[in-house]
Design a protein around this motif. Structure first.
Motif, PDB file in Angstrom:
ATOM      1  N   UNK A 226       0.811  -1.218   0.000  1.00 18.84           N
ATOM      2  CA  UNK A 226       0.000   0.000   0.000  1.00 18.84           C
ATOM      3  C   UNK A 226       0.851   1.278   0.000  1.00 18.84           C
ATOM      4  N   UNK A 227       2.083   1.196   0.509  1.00 17.83           N
ATOM      5  CA  UNK A 227       2.939   2.388   0.553  1.00 17.83           C
ATOM      6  C   UNK A 227       3.509   2.734  -0.829  1.00 17.83           C
ATOM      7  N   UNK A 228       3.562   1.751  -1.728  1.00 13.00           N
ATOM      8  CA  UNK A 228       4.223   1.953  -3.008  1.00 13.00           C
ATOM      9  C   UNK A 228       3.331   2.726  -3.978  1.00 13.00           C
ATOM     10  N   UNK A 229       3.907   3.593  -4.795  1.00 14.04           N
ATOM     11  CA  UNK A 229       3.104   4.319  -5.791  1.00 14.04           C
ATOM     12  C   UNK A 229       2.659   3.385  -6.909  1.00 14.04           C
ATOM     13  N   UNK A 230       1.535   3.729  -7.509  1.00 15.25           N
ATOM     14  CA  UNK A 230       1.042   2.959  -8.649  1.00 15.25           C
ATOM     15  C   UNK A 230       1.926   3.176  -9.869  1.00 15.25           C
ATOM     16  N   UNK A 231       2.100   2.138 -10.683  1.00 17.70           N
ATOM     17  CA  UNK A 231       2.733   2.354 -11.995  1.00 17.70           C
ATOM     18  C   UNK A 231       1.877   3.292 -12.833  1.00 17.70           C
ATOM     19  N   UNK A 232       2.501   3.980 -13.718  1.00 17.06           N
ATOM     20  CA  UNK A 232       1.800   4.978 -14.540  1.00 17.06           C
ATOM     21  C   UNK A 232       0.651   4.364 -15.324  1.00 17.06           C
ATOM     22  N   UNK A 233       0.858   3.162 -15.857  1.00 16.21           N
ATOM     23  CA  UNK A 233      -0.198   2.530 -16.660  1.00 16.21           C
ATOM     24  C   UNK A 233      -1.436   2.240 -15.808  1.00 16.21           C
ATOM     25  N   UNK A 234      -1.216   1.843 -14.547  1.00 17.53           N
ATOM     26  CA  UNK A 234      -2.358   1.553 -13.682  1.00 17.53           C
ATOM     27  C   UNK A 234      -3.072   2.837 -13.280  1.00 17.53           C
ATOM     28  N   UNK A 235      -2.317   3.904 -13.072  1.00 18.40           N
ATOM     29  CA  UNK A 235      -2.954   5.194 -12.779  1.00 18.40           C
ATOM     30  C   UNK A 235      -3.793   5.669 -13.957  1.00 18.40           C
ATOM     31  N   UNK A 236      -3.317   5.433 -15.157  1.00 23.41           N
ATOM     32  CA  UNK A 236      -4.077   5.841 -16.345  1.00 23.41           C
ATOM     33  C   UNK A 236      -5.413   5.102 -16.412  1.00 23.41           C
ATOM     34  N   UNK A 237      -5.389   3.830 -16.079  1.00 19.94           N
ATOM     35  CA  UNK A 237      -6.646   3.064 -16.062  1.00 19.94           C
ATOM     36  C   UNK A 237      -7.577   3.580 -14.974  1.00 19.94           C
ATOM     37  N   UNK A 238      -7.022   3.908 -13.809  1.00 16.82           N
ATOM     38  CA  UNK A 238      -7.868   4.422 -12.741  1.00 16.82           C
ATOM     39  C   UNK A 238      -8.478   5.758 -13.143  1.00 16.82           C
ATOM     40  N   UNK A 239      -7.713   6.580 -13.828  1.00 22.31           N
ATOM     41  CA  UNK A 239      -8.239   7.860 -14.314  1.00 22.31           C
ATOM     42  C   UNK A 239      -9.428   7.631 -15.234  1.00 22.31           C
ATOM     43  N   UNK A 255     -10.363   2.946  -1.740  1.00 22.76           N
ATOM     44  CA  UNK A 255     -10.237   2.351  -0.412  1.00 22.76           C
ATOM     45  C   UNK A 255      -8.842   1.759  -0.244  1.00 22.76           C
ATOM     46  N   UNK A 256      -8.051   2.333   0.629  1.00 19.76           N
ATOM     47  CA  UNK A 256      -6.685   1.879   0.887  1.00 19.76           C
ATOM     48  C   UNK A 256      -6.658   1.129   2.214  1.00 19.76           C
ATOM     49  N   UNK A 257      -6.070  -0.073   2.221  1.00 18.05           N
ATOM     50  CA  UNK A 257      -6.111  -0.967   3.386  1.00 18.05           C
ATOM     51  C   UNK A 257      -4.703  -1.194   3.931  1.00 18.05           C
ATOM     52  N   UNK A 258      -4.251  -0.361   4.851  1.00 16.02           N
ATOM     53  CA  UNK A 258      -2.861  -0.464   5.326  1.00 16.02           C
ATOM     54  C   UNK A 258      -2.676  -1.391   6.529  1.00 16.02           C
ATOM     55  N   UNK A 259      -3.752  -1.996   7.019  1.00 17.72           N
ATOM     56  CA  UNK A 259      -3.719  -2.646   8.328  1.00 17.72           C
ATOM     57  C   UNK A 259      -2.758  -3.799   8.483  1.00 17.72           C
ATOM     58  N   UNK A 260      -2.359  -4.444   7.394  1.00 19.98           N
ATOM     59  CA  UNK A 260      -1.460  -5.593   7.515  1.00 19.98           C
ATOM     60  C   UNK A 260      -0.078  -5.200   8.006  1.00 19.98           C
ATOM     61  N   UNK A 290     -10.704   3.872   4.448  1.00 18.09           N
ATOM     62  CA  UNK A 290      -9.565   3.152   5.033  1.00 18.09           C
ATOM     63  C   UNK A 290     -10.128   1.889   5.697  1.00 18.09           C
ATOM     64  N   UNK A 291     -10.232   0.788   4.965  1.00 17.50           N
ATOM     65  CA  UNK A 291     -10.695  -0.460   5.571  1.00 17.50           C
ATOM     66  C   UNK A 291      -9.620  -1.070   6.471  1.00 17.50           C
ATOM     67  N   UNK A 292     -10.020  -1.434   7.667  1.00 17.30           N
ATOM     68  CA  UNK A 292      -9.126  -2.096   8.625  1.00 17.30           C
ATOM     69  C   UNK A 292      -9.711  -3.449   9.012  1.00 17.30           C
ATOM     70  N   UNK A 293     -10.303  -4.097   8.032  1.00 12.36           N
ATOM     71  CA  UNK A 293     -10.922  -5.401   8.240  1.00 12.36           C
ATOM     72  C   UNK A 293      -9.927  -6.519   7.961  1.00 12.36           C
ATOM     73  N   UNK A 294     -10.254  -7.701   8.450  1.00 12.86           N
ATOM     74  CA  UNK A 294      -9.492  -8.925   8.188  1.00 12.86           C
ATOM     75  C   UNK A 294      -8.016  -8.769   8.541  1.00 12.86           C
ATOM     76  N   UNK A 295      -7.767  -8.133   9.694  1.00  8.58           N
ATOM     77  CA  UNK A 295      -6.409  -8.000  10.220  1.00  8.58           C
ATOM     78  C   UNK A 295      -6.437  -8.385  11.693  1.00  8.58           C
ATOM     79  N   UNK A 296      -5.274  -8.557  12.270  1.00  4.80           N
ATOM     80  CA  UNK A 296      -5.173  -8.833  13.704  1.00  4.80           C
ATOM     81  C   UNK A 296      -5.051  -7.530  14.467  1.00  4.80           C
TER      82      UNK A 296
END
Length: 883
Positions: A226-239, A255-260, A290-296
């Motif tokens: 989750x900390x890593x930036x998206x590749x440009x091609x994936x950002x273009x698709x999200x746009x 929805x970004x899920x950093x809980x792991x 910010x989903x924090x589900x399915x984590x300990x």
């Protein structure tokens, strides 16, 4: 609302929505379009309008572009040759006004001419639609409302190749009862393709759903990385997704899920999270979660968090509130136009007060929206009272994350039944809205998602059965053959945690057959099931549905063939045609095996056997075989029973197949009282018992503590032996012990699942002696064990005067002897019975796969097959049946 539904029915010539609807009722055949979702208030007028060759479209400069596009295309599809922009009516042309008060001021005059009020008093996204007096007026409370008015008009207008269509006058005032309505791509497994997501956004707009939450569990940039930036091609698709969503009045939620791995107290992690949000803000995203589900939450990802908050659930609630409040204040509050932040708590699946929920409720910023799945991860029902309790326990607005029709926990199934078990009035108690978690199969998800859209727009008028049939009809695009085939296919993929009955229509046909003994109706239904996959492949417009459903379509076709063969078996047996019935019975296992052979490939490349009509089609073939057994006069094959759920097709019967490489495998840990049971089908004397558990790769999947028990009636049990810490358990029943059931029952809970490779129970029935001796893996006893599927296979050809003898354990009056051989039956023998004086009388000559020999009630103590001296073939006997 019922009055509104009646008005719609009168306008369109269809039955009104009733207070109750049966999902298997197929009598409701639509003769005209239906508006879906169901409008809040619709009143027919006495007049009508005609679609003229040229239609004048009146729209202001601020009119919603998407609404204009939908309206124009609907008019062209209705037969208009051209749609031209204008400021006022022209002659006898049809004039269409598009836009609310802030978009197209002229619409207000058109509504006044129709005697209708504008949308001023409606809820957000509400609209007014008037049809009459050579004009159509679409006026939204806001731009989304105008767009939804256009979607309703699209459904009301017919499809014609030329002008002249007559459209009944109508007055519609409509608005959503649920503010947030949509879908969350939140499942595990194969994420949707980019093309599927774009298509889904179009679909949501058409069905007045206004949110899409992008949260696939297996997008690494949302969870593990989750900390890593998206590749440009994936950002273009999200746009592209964000832009398509905006054009369809759908809010794209990221929805970004950093809980792991997040360190809640880390400034660097808070910055990494907000930086990720800023990246997609630049794409046009305005709603965040910010989903924090399915984590300990019992262990920290960094020592600093423990030092700051301590340990325990309350500490986890405090840490999560801190992180979310920082995101809320550092990012949401500093970005005008951002929607309220959404979050998924780690305890998202109940309404039980707890230290975690209490801390989160007290410390989380009050404007943060909390997502909740109901009482249970997949809630069978969600009531008004439960929604109120969720608001109370979390003390925040609730966005329901409804885990339907998601199938990531049953990847072997499609879940095509309607949205069900949600009480009317429940959405109003949530404070926010509802998002449905769909299947891995995006296109197949549309059928149940249409019913979700129907409920969330107007829950007071919602009827699951009617909505489901309407969804199927709409997806079939009005083609009667496609609609019938799709309804049949959806019926055998109907059940889920919220729809208990599988294949309700087909199950009713089967029940009627067993009651009436008339096969015609059931044969027709099964033939339709057999043909429906080919009809869908040939005729359905959205061929992506076929790609989504391919193995299930194959299985449905094969089950249609197998079930019709089973029905034919029963007919032949009831008609007394024993030879043909036996031939049909021998074909049936291969047909059932073929129906069970189709697989779905999951994200890890595993081949998962798919199921269709589970508990209905397979049970019918079993019941048909059992009916044949009854008519033959045998008990049938030993049967396995369990209360444990099954993991991915590793069914209970695998522990009885004599193959140590196959196994039953539960899909959860064993609890006290769980059992695996052998049903011997009748009370028999039992001897040695063996329970072989665990398997290579799962050496700990066995029942750690339990007892072996036996019973004659399935209610009263006697203990035979206790066991502990053994993967293989053996015992011997005392001489003379009789039982129908033998089971292994857990006496303690455990964390491991259960594997049973083989569960064997020795029985002492009619004694079979003589020869030739059995081949490896076979036994003499298989020739008279009451199971026509087990076969005595000789190791060699018979010697002169050699015979296979079945002793009856005493003298009985026998009316007939039936001998079954596999296939055409190559062995030849004299079928003889032993009289009380010890003589052997010949009842007939065995020659072929089926032989039935009359004995006329004579007292008999044994039956034997005296093998012929000629031919020299190696005998195989499925069963010697003495009646």
């Amino acid at each position: 609302m019922l009055a509104c539904a009646s008005a719609l029915a009168l306008l369109l010539g269809v039955p009104a929505v009733g207070a109750a609807a049966d999902p298997q009722d197929t009598s409701d055949r639509r003769t005209a379009p239906v508006i879906t979702p169901t409008p809040q208030d619709l009143r027919p007028r006495d007049d009508r309008v005609t679609v003229t060759p040229t239609v004048t479209l009146v729209a202001g400069a601020k009119a919603d572009a998407a609404a204009l596009k939908v309206t124009q295309q609907a008019l062209l599809d209705a037969g208009a040759h051209q749609v031209v922009r204008g400021e006022r009516p022209v002659g006898s042309r049809l004039t269409v006004y598009v836009g609310g008060p802030g978009e197209t001021p002229q619409t207000a005059e058109a509504l006044t001419a129709l005697g209708m009020e504008g949308p001023g008093q409606l809820a957000p996204e509400g609209y007014v639609l008037g049809i009459g007096e050579r004009r159509i007026a679409l006026s939204g409370k806001d731009r989304a409302g105008t767009y939804y008015a256009a979607q309703s008009l699209r459904q009301l207008l017919p499809e014609r190749k030329g002008p002249g269509a007559k459209v009944a006058g109508a007055e519609i005032r409509d608005w959503p009862t649920t503010a947030i309505r949509g879908v969350i791509e939140g499942f595990y497994g194969i994420p949707w393709t980019h093309a599927a997501r774009l298509d889904q956004l179009d679909f949501y707009g058409e069905h007045k759903m206004n949110i899409f939450v992008y949260s696939p569990k297996d997008d690494p940039y949302l969870r593990e990385r989750w900390r890593e930036p998206y590749p440009a091609a994936q950002l273009a698709k999200m746009k592209e997704l964000v832009d398509r969503a905006g054009a369809r009045h759908v809010e794209f939620t990221y929805a970004l899920s950093p809980g792991l791995s997040v360190c809640y107290s880390s400034e660097a992690d808070i910055k990494a999270l907000t930086d990720k949000f800023r990246t997609v803000w630049d794409l046009g995203v305005r709603t965040y979660a910010v989903p924090l589900d399915d984590i300990s939450y019992t262990k920290w990802n960094c020592q600093a968090d423990q030092e700051k908050w301590g340990t325990g659930a309350a500490a986890a609630g405090a840490a999560q509130a801190y992180l979310l409040n920082r995101v809320n204040r550092d990012f949401i509050a500093t970005h005008p136009g951002a929607a309220p932040l959404q979050m998924v708590p780690t305890e998202y699946y109940n309404i039980t007060p707890s230290p975690y929920k209490k801390t989160l409720a007290e410390q989380l910023d009050e404007d943060v929206v909390v997502e909740w799945t109901g009482v249970g991860v997949i809630a069978p029902v969600i009531t008004v009272a439960q929604a109120k309790a969720a608001r109370d326990v979390f003390a925040h607005p609730i966005l329901l994350w409804d885990n339907y029709p998601v199938n990531d926990y049953v990847t072997n199934r499609l879940l095509l039944g309607p949205y069900n078990g949600r009480e009317k009035g429940m959405p109003a108690e949530l404070g926010s809205g509802i998002t449905a978690n769909p299947m891995n199969q995006a296109y197949a998800s549309k059928i149940p998602l249409m019913t979700v859209a129907d409920y969330t727009w107007n829950d007071a008028a919602y009827d699951p059965g009617k909505s489901w049939r309407t969804a199927i009809s709409e997806y079939a695009e009005g083609d009667a053959r496609t609609e019938k085939a799709l309804r049949i296919f959806s019926d055998v993929n109907y059940s889920s945690r919220i729809n208990a009955q599988q294949a309700p229509a087909l199950a009713a046909e089967i029940a009627e057959f067993w009651e009436s003994k008339d096969a015609a109706g059931l044969d027709s239904a099964l033939y339709d099931l057999q043909r429906s996959p080919d009809v869908l492949r040939d005729r359905i417009a959205e061929q992506e549905f076929i790609h989504d459903s391919e193995p299930w379509l194959d299985a449905a076709e094969a089950w249609g063939v197998a079930a019709r063969a089973a029905l034919r078996l029963v007919e032949l047996a009831r008609d007394g045609d024993g030879a043909q019935a036996w031939e049909q019975r021998q074909r049936l296992p291969a047909l059932v095996t073929a129906a069970k052979s189709f697989t779905y490939t999951d994200l890890d490349g595993r081949k998962i056997p798919v199921v269709v009509g589970e508990g209905v089609l397979d049970k019918f073939t079993e019941d048909a075989a059992a009916e044949h057994d009854r008519l033959l006069g045998v008990t049938g094959a030993v049967k396995g029973l369990t209360n444990l759920p099954v993991y991915q097709g590793n069914a209970i019967e695998r522990m009885l197949d004599g193959d140590d490489s196959t196994f039953f495998w539960s899909s959860r840990a064993t609890r006290t009282g769980d059992h695996v049971t052998v049903d011997l089908r009748k009370e028999r004397e039992i001897g040695d018992i063996s329970l072989a558990m665990a398997k290579p790769g799962s050496v700990n999947d066995y029942m750690r503590q339990g007892v072996l028990e036996y019973s004659s009636d399935g209610s009263s049990w006697e203990q035979l032996a206790a066991f502990s810490g053994k993967a293989v358990v053996t015992a011997t029943a005392p001489p003379g012990t009789e039982a129908r059931y033998v089971r292994a029952r857990a006496t303690a809970g455990q964390t491991n699942w259960l594997v049973v490779r083989e569960f064997t129970v020795e029985t002492k029935d009619a004694s079979v002696t003589g020869g030739p001796p059995p081949a490896a893996g076979s036994s003499l006893r298989a020739a008279a064990d009451g199971d026509v599927t087990s076969v005595y296979r000789a190791a060699r050809a018979p010697e002169s005067r050699e015979a296979l003898q079945v002793d009856l354990g005493g003298t009985r009056e026998v009316s007939s002897v039936t001998v079954l051989q596999p296939g055409d039956g190559s062995a030849q023998a004299a079928v003889q019975v032993r009289t009380p004086d010890g003589d052997w009388d010949t009842a007939g000559e065995l020659d072929g796969g089926y032989g039935e020999f009359t004995v006329d009630g004579e007292p008999v103590s044994a039956v034997r097959l005296l093998w012929s001296d000629e031919g020299g073939s190696t005998p195989q006997i499925a069963e010697v049946i003495v009646r």
